[in-house]
Design a protein around this motif. Structure first.
Motif, short mmCIF file in Angstrom:
data_model
loop_
_atom_site.label_atom_id
_atom_site.label_comp_id
_atom_site.label_asym_id
_atom_site.label_seq_id
_atom_site.Cartn_x
_atom_site.Cartn_y
_atom_site.Cartn_z
N LEU A 167 39.37 3.58 19.91
CA LEU A 167 38.19 3.08 20.13
C LEU A 167 37.79 3.86 21.54
CD1 LEU A 167 38.03 -0.79 19.58
CD2 LEU A 167 36.90 1.14 18.17
N PRO A 168 36.62 4.35 21.66
CA PRO A 168 36.28 4.87 23.10
C PRO A 168 35.75 3.73 24.19
CG PRO A 168 34.32 5.01 21.58
CD PRO A 168 35.50 4.38 20.82
N ILE A 169 36.55 3.59 25.17
CA ILE A 169 36.30 2.57 26.15
C ILE A 169 35.68 3.28 27.40
CG2 ILE A 169 37.67 0.82 27.40
CD1 ILE A 169 37.59 0.45 24.50
N THR A 170 34.84 2.57 27.84
CA THR A 170 34.03 3.20 29.10
C THR A 170 34.11 2.21 30.16
OG1 THR A 170 32.45 4.36 27.75
CG2 THR A 170 31.76 4.13 30.05
N PHE A 171 34.43 2.53 31.29
CA PHE A 171 34.27 1.87 32.66
C PHE A 171 33.56 2.66 33.61
CE2 PHE A 171 38.58 0.54 31.46
CZ PHE A 171 38.64 -0.58 31.64
N GLY A 172 32.88 1.88 34.61
CA GLY A 172 31.75 2.27 35.34
C GLY A 172 30.54 1.92 35.27
N ASP A 173 29.64 2.64 35.90
CA ASP A 173 27.90 2.44 35.61
C ASP A 173 27.37 3.92 35.34
OD1 ASP A 173 27.61 3.97 38.18
OD2 ASP A 173 27.67 2.09 39.17
N PRO A 174 26.30 3.82 35.09
CA PRO A 174 25.51 5.18 34.75
C PRO A 174 25.47 6.37 35.62
CG PRO A 174 24.07 3.38 34.06
CD PRO A 174 25.21 2.71 35.00
N THR A 175 25.86 5.82 36.82
CA THR A 175 25.67 6.97 38.06
C THR A 175 27.48 7.47 38.10
OG1 THR A 175 26.16 5.42 39.58
CG2 THR A 175 23.96 6.25 39.13
N ASN A 176 28.31 6.68 37.56
CA ASN A 176 29.76 6.93 37.72
C ASN A 176 30.64 6.32 36.70
OD1 ASN A 176 32.00 8.08 39.29
ND2 ASN A 176 32.17 6.19 40.62
N TYR A 177 31.11 7.07 35.50
CA TYR A 177 31.81 6.42 34.52
C TYR A 177 32.76 7.20 34.03
CZ TYR A 177 28.77 9.09 31.45
OH TYR A 177 28.15 10.05 30.80
N ARG A 178 33.68 6.69 33.44
CA ARG A 178 34.64 7.46 32.52
C ARG A 178 34.85 6.64 31.21
NH1 ARG A 178 40.45 8.21 35.26
NH2 ARG A 178 40.61 8.77 33.14
#
Length: 186
Positions: free
Chosen positions: A48-59
């Motif tokens: 599964l793709p997992i994202t951390f951060g917010d729209p201005t700074n994420y991975r």
């Protein structure tokens, strides 16, 4: 450096995300340590793709999760593989997870109240599971006896293997209780 060597996802959460179980290929070996003293047999694995951060700074990184069919108070457990992939550092004292992002450090955190609530739910769930297992074990070990119709209601008769024990040997030699000496190890 502690932590699980697995990333774990619960099947009910995949269902809530609308992911069909047919997308979960079978997994191999069971693992230990999620439920104390028990082995867990995964239903399968899923990427599964997992994202951390917010729209201005994420991975976003793709993580492999072992999918399990039992219930917990968490959505998932991120183990060492996820920390390594995100190059993240966790701090349990401050309830923070920090990792490098394209525009600086990404920080994910929680509140002490939320963590406490998860722990309470987890303990309640564990107690329920243990109680149901103990109940099943007791039920298997005991046999139902047909009551003897010759016994008067409310009367007691000593069973075989009964020993008399003084309640308080120093103060009263006449007060005794009867104890079964053929108890099971449980």
């Amino acid at each position: 450096m502690g932590g699980s060597s697995l990333n774990i996802m619960y099947a009910e959460n995949l269902h809530a995300m609308g992911i069909d179980r047919s997308r979960i290929p079978p997994s191999g070996a069971p693992f230990h340590g999620i439920v104390l003293g028990k082995q867990a047999i995964p239903l399968g694995k899923i990427d599964l793709p997992i994202t951390f951060g917010d729209p201005t700074n994420y991975r976003t990184e793709t993580l492999t999760f072992e999918v399990v069919g039992f219930h917990r108070s968490y959505h998932a457990i991120l183990g060492q593989p996820s920390y390594m992939k995100f190059m993240a550092i966790h701090n349990y004292t401050y309830l923070k997870l920090k990792m490098p992002g394209p525009h600086g450090v990404i920080t994910a955190g929680s509140s002490f109240q939320h963590v406490y609530q998860c722990e309470v739910e987890s303990c309640e769930l564990a107690s329920t599971v243990i109680a149901s297992e103990e109940h099943a074990a007791i039920k298997d070990e005991t046999t139902e006896e047909v009551p003897n119709s010759n016994w008067a209601s409310g009367s007691f008769e000593p069973a075989e293997g009964v020993k008399e024990v003084l309640v308080d040997p120093e103060n009263s030699a006449d007060k005794k209780v009867q104890v079964d000496i053929v108890l099971s190890s449980k």
